[in-house]
Design a protein around this motif. Structure first.
Motif, PDB file in Angstrom:
ATOM      1  N   VAL B 668      87.251  51.555  98.929  1.00 34.95           N
ATOM      2  CA  VAL B 668      88.472  51.295  99.705  1.00 34.95           C
ATOM      3  C   VAL B 668      88.815  52.582 100.452  1.00 34.95           C
ATOM      4  O   VAL B 668      88.590  53.681  99.945  1.00 34.95           O
ATOM      5  N   GLU B 686      95.768  48.787  94.631  1.00 37.14           N
ATOM      6  CA  GLU B 686      96.037  47.785  95.683  1.00 37.14           C
ATOM      7  C   GLU B 686      94.798  46.938  95.937  1.00 37.14           C
ATOM      8  O   GLU B 686      94.878  45.727  96.135  1.00 37.14           O
ATOM      9  N   LYS B 687      93.656  47.602  95.902  1.00 33.34           N
ATOM     10  CA  LYS B 687      92.394  46.884  96.099  1.00 33.34           C
ATOM     11  C   LYS B 687      92.203  45.863  94.978  1.00 33.34           C
ATOM     12  O   LYS B 687      91.824  44.707  95.217  1.00 33.34           O
ATOM     13  N   GLU B 688      92.491  46.302  93.764  1.00 35.13           N
ATOM     14  CA  GLU B 688      92.318  45.414  92.615  1.00 35.13           C
ATOM     15  C   GLU B 688      93.280  44.223  92.704  1.00 35.13           C
ATOM     16  O   GLU B 688      92.905  43.075  92.433  1.00 35.13           O
ATOM     17  N   LYS B 690      94.439  42.875  95.360  1.00 39.55           N
ATOM     18  CA  LYS B 690      93.967  41.958  96.413  1.00 39.55           C
ATOM     19  C   LYS B 690      92.847  41.060  95.891  1.00 39.55           C
ATOM     20  O   LYS B 690      92.772  39.884  96.218  1.00 39.55           O
ATOM     21  N   SER B 691      91.973  41.670  95.099  1.00 38.30           N
ATOM     22  CA  SER B 691      90.813  40.898  94.653  1.00 38.30           C
ATOM     23  C   SER B 691      91.192  40.002  93.470  1.00 38.30           C
ATOM     24  O   SER B 691      90.463  39.127  93.091  1.00 38.30           O
TER      25      SER B 691
END
Lengths: 324, 691
Positions: B668, B686-688, B690-691
């Motif tokens: 990311v 935040e990436k986690e 989203k996924s």
């Protein structure tokens, strides 16, 4: 910097007498006190240097304890094979603090007594709560490095790298003064929260000097993990010192609270058990349970979990992730 | 074919810098080392807060301090922490400090402007660029559109030698010492301030402990020293302390950069819209961002706004506007590569404007081990490995300068330049040009730089010093050598000197030879004096100082801590002169760029505008353990071109190379500098989410 008289103590008794008279500001290695004077946070009339009192510079192994004089430098500790072997948590906390130059001057006593590195406290311009003002600027301001435990009304973090290890290892501090002689206190009772004492970080009274620190006996295992932004010359974001004593594990955190923060919740999880990755992880999670972060320092909660887990793994001889 | 890394330089100079002994032993004299007899001290009285008004100050108490001569408050309102509101003059530094303390100033502070993102005009409210419609049309016809916003922080110059000046006004003349990037400008400014002609001011600046763009002209320190010296007819010294240095000597402005770029499905960038904002001081400008640049972005509509902040003013800083731009651009390049499913290296090759850099990209990839690069975020374990790319270039045309060469009867060769060595190794470069061209050993040479009495050199800004002076030095060396050869030809009763050569300190003819020293004895006068202000044989334009850097990082995704493992830095410098000084410049720039990318940040308290980290512990600068393995690669030997720029170009690619490597490691992008553990962990969570 204001003008001041500079006195060099040649004898401990003379130093105690002069310091007890209440006029002098004490200087050991001078690492902190010089910063405070330069920024005019203190304006002493007399600076009393005790750094030539070699009788307070020793690392001594006795039958039931290891005793370290308060003027022992962090570099002395780093060079001690005895401490590296038996008190790893304390040794590594001292051996990696600051820079090689600073470690040659910085003393054990000075490290324990240094004032907070909070950037609001350290700036003359800002009349913060700790300096007698009405505001802790960290509450509404730039608080990325501030406390996530034990804060309020002031949110400093205690800056000592070695204090958490001293507490985790069940250490004591011997204090001397002309008025009341020598007294020994448990290291965990030495530090005080802002809610109890806003203007001081420890129980030292006027005229009192730290003589030595001591550990009752070697732990079965111990380790310190320090997480920093920079790997040269930086204070930790989070530090965790752990030690397995006869009765069980001790866990003490640095840079997360106004005092070295004993993590009872992690200790409750750990008891006196053998460390596995799973147990270390659960203990790390437990250590973060009561965290109360400010606007910009929630990331320190995650760092607490990792630091505690890794310190336990390191103490148990399990592999800890590293760059290499 | 595999590239052979070989940093041999064209002129075969592999020796340490000329002043190495002075620097290492401490005998090199900087401005702050000058303490003149009967000297006065002066300093500014400064504001504690951002937007503030002085409510009270105990001027009388300050004046009553022993050895204080003057305490003057000149204004009551100030616009930033460190703003000058008056001055003090005293017989000693101690008296100055006591007077400052005795003032016991009280300010009333207004709510300051500290955050660029809060003070800027919103993207949709900005005045559109002239070609906005055209760029919009290009975007509309593109297969893909990628957009992103990027942020960089304010970086201070952190010169180890602070801004400083010592002036001794003597009625109809003056002697002065100043830490500067321009001896000529400093002297001229002082002359004006003192009411003298430039020739009446003798100015010295032999060594400089860092300037980075913040030391042109006499500055506030020179002005105050000159005023006090003139008033009291005594020497006066003004030296910033560390805090003043952080607050009021300039900075690299912060930036926000919004990019919306269209491209084809096969990876060709076609154009788009770029908006940039730069955080400047309470008034004025200087927050420009060099975005777009380097790659072929097609049709771009660009708008920029300087945003006023109640903090110290920006100044030129080592490649002004460039490192921050390349941070955004390289991340954008990577993002676009992802969108078209292309390797980032291949994507860059496709959109590169420079053929030379394409070749440098190929070689750099080989040197860093680009083939080991894993897809974004997919390297195993909690310590993630990543690779990234940054590029730059720098162009300069020839410019004005003069070099003097004196050859004495005893054989000593004196090289003279009034330009200043700001720590780059300028005196080494100029000395090595002359002695190598003349075929003489180093011990025959004396190099004198950094004084207004010497032939004038350029201001050391824009990386021009070597570019401007080296051609003149070649010509001066050629002329001096020819004069001695002609004396020998005459002595040997030859028609001319065309058959003579000067090699290794010996002049060699067809059947005889003579030592350089003996040949110099043939002159009748004291010396042969050459002054060259024209370009010599080595004036041909180089292509530009192209730079390509590859970074390898390891990121601990549990703690957010970044460890930069290696940076391969390829650098075209035109004609390379001295290997050590070139490698020093590249490595120094890489460290400064890394420090900018990961650590440095001016922090203004949002409640008072006070800079809370105006020192060198809480303002974090990379230390020895933070420095990665740096592989400087001097790009090919080019004897046919001029010496080119080196000061700025290698700092430009670093943030982009590290930031793209970090993104590759953790999967990311972190689009805000400095890349702190806090930001890394936030981006990962935040990436986690989203996924």
């Amino acid at each position: 910097m204001n003008s001041f008289d500079y006195h060099v103590a040649e004898e401990l008794s003379a130093a105690l007498a002069e310091y007890g008279a209440g006029q002098a500001t004490l200087k050991a290695g001078g690492m902190d006190v010089l910063d405070l004077i330069k920024e005019r946070l203190i304006e002493p009339e007399v600076v009393l240097s005790i750094d030539r009192l070699d009788q307070l510079r020793y690392i001594r192994e006795e039958q039931e304890a290891v005793r370290i004089g308060s003027l022992t430098t962090l570099a002395d500790i780093g060079r001690s094979e005895l401490l590296a072997r038996k008190f790893n948590a304390f040794h590594s906390a001292a051996a990696h603090a600051a820079t090689p130059q600073i470690r040659e001057r910085a003393t054990v006593g000075g490290n324990l007594c240094q004032r907070p590195r909070c950037w609001f406290f350290r700036n003359r311009e800002l009349h913060c709560l700790k300096k007698g003002g009405a505001t802790c600027f960290a509450v509404e301001g730039e608080n990325r490095y501030h406390a996530i435990f034990g804060g309020g009304p002031c949110y400093i973090v205690h800056p000592s790298n070695i204090a958490p290890a001293l507490i985790a290892l069940d250490g004591s501090i011997t204090i001397a003064s002309v008025e009341s002689g020598n007294r020994e206190v448990k290291a965990e009772d030495f530090f005080v929260l802002p809610e109890d004492s806003l203007y001081a970080e420890n129980i030292l009274k006027e005229g009192e000097i730290i003589l030595e620190i001591s550990f009752p006996m070697a732990p079965l295992r111990s380790a310190t993990i320090e997480l920093r932004e920079k790997q040269s010359f930086d204070w930790p974001l989070v530090l965790a010192s752990v030690a397995r004593l006869k009765k069980g594990w001790h866990v003490c955190l640095g840079a997360v609270a106004p005092i070295p923060w004993i993590s009872q919740s992690a200790m409750d999880v750990l008891g006196n058990k053998e460390i596995t990755l799973e147990l270390a992880t659960v203990a790390g999670e437990a250590a973060a349970i009561d965290a109360d972060p400010l606007e910009e320092n929630e990331y320190k909660v995650q760092l607490v979990k990792v630091a505690v887990r890794r310190a336990l793994m390191a103490a148990a001889g399990l592999e800890v992730p590293s760059w290499n | 074919m595999s590239y052979r890394n070989d940093n041999r330089v064209a002129l075969e100079n592999d020796e340490p810098r000329l002043e190495i002994r002075e620097k290492v032993t401490g005998s090199a004299k900087y401005t702050t080392d000058y303490y003149l007899p009967n000297m006065l001290w002066a300093c500014y009285i400064r504001c504690d807060f951002g937007d503030a008004r002085l409510r009270s100050a105990d001027v009388e108490s300050a004046r009553s301090i022993h050895d204080v001569l003057e305490v003057e408050l000149e204004k009551k309102s100030a616009r930033y922490h460190g703003d000058r509101i008056g001055y003090i003059c005293a017989e000693s530094r101690q008296a100055l400090e006591q007077a400052i303390a005795a003032l016991k100033m009280k300010f009333a502070a207004s709510w300051p402007r500290t955050m660029l993102e809060e003070e800027r005009t919103a993207l949709e409210d900005l005045e559109p660029a002239e070609n906005d419609v055209q760029a919009e049309n290009v975007i509309d016809t593109c297969d893909l559109v990628v957009q992103g916003e990027f942020q960089t922080q304010v970086q201070t110059h952190c010169c180890l030698e602070p801004h400083s000046c010592v002036v001794h006004f003597r009625g109809d003349s003056a002697v002065a010492y100043g830490s500067t990037q321009s001896n000529v400008a400093f002297r001229d400014d002082l002359a004006r301030e003192l009411g003298l002609r430039p020739d009446q001011v003798e100015f010295h600046c032999e060594h400089v402990g860092g300037g980075f763009g913040s030391k042109f002209g006499m500055d506030n320190e020179g002005r105050l020293a000159a005023q006090i010296s003139k008033k009291y007819q005594r020497p006066c010294r003004v030296v910033c302390n560390r805090k003043e240095e952080m607050l009021d000597t300039g900075n690299r402005p912060g930036s926000l950069q919004h990019m919306r770029i269209g491209l084809t499905r096969d990876g060709k960038i076609r154009g788009g819209k770029i908006a940039t904002w730069g955080s400047v001081g309470p008034t004025g400008g200087g927050g420009g961002v060099s975005n777009p640049s380097r790659y072929d972005f097609g049709t771009i509509a660009k708008v920029h706004q300087d945003v006023h902040i109640d903090g110290g003013f920006p100044r030129a800083m080592r490649a002004p506007g460039h490192p921050q731009a390349m941070f955004a651009i390289e991340l954008m390049m990577d993002q676009m590569a992802v969108e078209v499913n292309m390797d980032p290296l291949e994507f860059r090759q496709l959109n590169e404007t420079s053929e030379l850099r394409k070749e440098m990209l190929r070689v750099g990839a080989e040197q860093i081990g680009w083939s080991e690069r894993q897809p974004n975020g997919l390297s195993p374990g909690p310590i993630k490995r990543g690779f990234g790319i940054g590029v730059a270039d720098w162009g300069n045309r020839p410019g004005t300068a003069a070099i003097g060469v004196n050859v004495y009867r005893n054989g000593t060769v004196e090289v003279l330049s009034g330009a200043q060595d700001i720590g780059t190794g300028y005196r080494t470069m100029i000395g090595d040009v002359v002695r190598t061209y003349m075929g003489l050993p180093r011990n025959a040479l004396v190099v004198k730089v950094g004084s207004s009495d010497l032939p004038p050199g350029p201001a050391s800004g824009g990386s021009v010093t070597s570019r401007f002076t080296a051609p003149k030095a070649f010509l001066a060396a050629e002329k001096a050598r020819n004069r001695i050869l002609e004396l020998v030809a005459k002595e040997w009763k030859l028609n001319d000197a065309s058959g003579l050569n000067l090699e290794d300190g010996r002049i060699i003819g067809q059947d005889q030879s003579i030592q350089w020293k003996d040949a110099c004895q043939l002159m009748t006068g004291d010396r042969i004096a050459i002054l060259s202000d024209e370009d010599g044989a080595f004036g041909k334009d180089p292509t530009g100082s192209e730079a390509v850097q590859f970074a390898e990082v390891a990121v601990d995704v549990e703690t957010g801590i970044i460890h930069v493992k290696k940076i391969v830095a390829l650098q075209n410098v035109g004609l390379p002169v001295n290997r050590n000084t070139i490698e020093n410049q590249i490595c120094g720039a890489v460290i400064q760029g890394l420090s900018f990318c990961l650590f440095e940040e001016r922090v203004l308290n949002n409640q008072t505008g006070t800079m809370v980290n105006a020192n060198m512990d809480m303002y974090k600068i990379a230390g020895p353990v933070d420095v990665p393995e740096i592989v400087p690669i001097i790009w090919r030997e080019q004897r046919e071109v001029a010496v080119n720029s080196l000061g700025e170009p290698p700092v430009v690619p670093v943030p982009g190379a590290i930031a793209t490597a970090v993104a590759n490691a953790i999967g990311v992008q972190v689009r805000s500098m400095p890349l702190t553990p806090r930001k890394i962990l936030t981006a990962l969570s935040e990436k986690e989410a989203k996924s």
